[in-house]
Motif scaffolding. Structure first.
Motif, PDB file in Angstrom:
ATOM      1  N   GLY A 152       0.849  -1.178   0.000  1.00 24.12           N
ATOM      2  CA  GLY A 152       0.000   0.000   0.000  1.00 24.12           C
ATOM      3  C   GLY A 152       0.890   1.236   0.000  1.00 24.12           C
ATOM      4  O   GLY A 152       2.115   1.133   0.044  1.00 24.12           O
ATOM      5  N   THR A 153       0.302   2.401  -0.068  1.00 28.56           N
ATOM      6  CA  THR A 153       1.080   3.638  -0.099  1.00 28.56           C
ATOM      7  C   THR A 153       0.987   4.357   1.242  1.00 28.56           C
ATOM      8  O   THR A 153      -0.027   4.256   1.937  1.00 28.56           O
ATOM      9  CB  THR A 153       0.587   4.578  -1.218  1.00 28.56           C
ATOM     10  OG1 THR A 153      -0.823   4.797  -1.045  1.00 28.56           O
ATOM     11  CG2 THR A 153       0.835   3.981  -2.589  1.00 28.56           C
ATOM     12  N   PRO A 154       2.046   5.084   1.604  1.00 28.17           N
ATOM     13  CA  PRO A 154       2.043   5.784   2.897  1.00 28.17           C
ATOM     14  C   PRO A 154       0.884   6.759   3.052  1.00 28.17           C
ATOM     15  O   PRO A 154       0.342   6.925   4.145  1.00 28.17           O
ATOM     16  CB  PRO A 154       3.377   6.531   2.919  1.00 28.17           C
ATOM     17  CG  PRO A 154       4.246   5.814   1.947  1.00 28.17           C
ATOM     18  CD  PRO A 154       3.312   5.259   0.895  1.00 28.17           C
ATOM     19  N   GLY A 155       0.475   7.411   1.958  1.00 25.99           N
ATOM     20  CA  GLY A 155      -0.614   8.376   2.027  1.00 25.99           C
ATOM     21  C   GLY A 155      -1.995   7.746   1.981  1.00 25.99           C
ATOM     22  O   GLY A 155      -3.000   8.443   2.089  1.00 25.99           O
ATOM     23  N   GLY A 156      -2.052   6.427   1.802  1.00 21.57           N
ATOM     24  CA  GLY A 156      -3.337   5.735   1.786  1.00 21.57           C
ATOM     25  C   GLY A 156      -4.059   5.750   0.450  1.00 21.57           C
ATOM     26  O   GLY A 156      -5.206   5.317   0.367  1.00 21.57           O
TER      27      GLY A 156
END
Length: 80
Positions: A18-22
Motif C-alpha cells: 500500500g502507499t504511505p498516504g493511503g
C-alpha cells in the motif's frame, strides 16, 4: 493440517504494502513462485492490475490476529 511445500510454478498470494498516504491500501495479489530459497523464503512474479512485478526473497507471513497479513509477505491462498 500441514502447509504445502513451496515449489516453482505454484500459485500463492503476495500482500502489497500500500502507499504511505493511503491512496492504495494493502491488497492480496496473485503471484507465481519463480525460485525457492527455503520453505519460508521465495522469489515471486506478482500479477497486479498495473502490470507484472518481480520480487526477490519474499518471506512467508502468518496471519495476524485480525486475519490480515503483513505487507511484503506471501501466503498460501485461503480455501473458500
Amino acid at each position: 493440517m500441514s502447509q504445502p511445500t513451496p515449489a516453482v510454478g505454484r500459485i500463492v498470494h503476495y500482500v502489497s504494502y500500500g502507499t504511505p498516504g493511503g491512496e492504495y491500501t494493502s491488497q492480496c495479489r496473485a503471484a507465481i513462485i519463480t525460485a525457492v530459497h527455503s520453505p519460508f523464503l521465495v522469489d515471486l512474479a506478482v500479477l497486479n492490475p498495473e502490470g507484472l512485478f518481480f520480487n526477490r526473497e519474499v518471506t512467508h507471513g502468518e496471519p495476524k490476529v485480525d486475519g490480515s497479513h503483513e505487507g511484503g509477505s506471501w501466503h498460501w491462498p485461503e480455501r473458500v
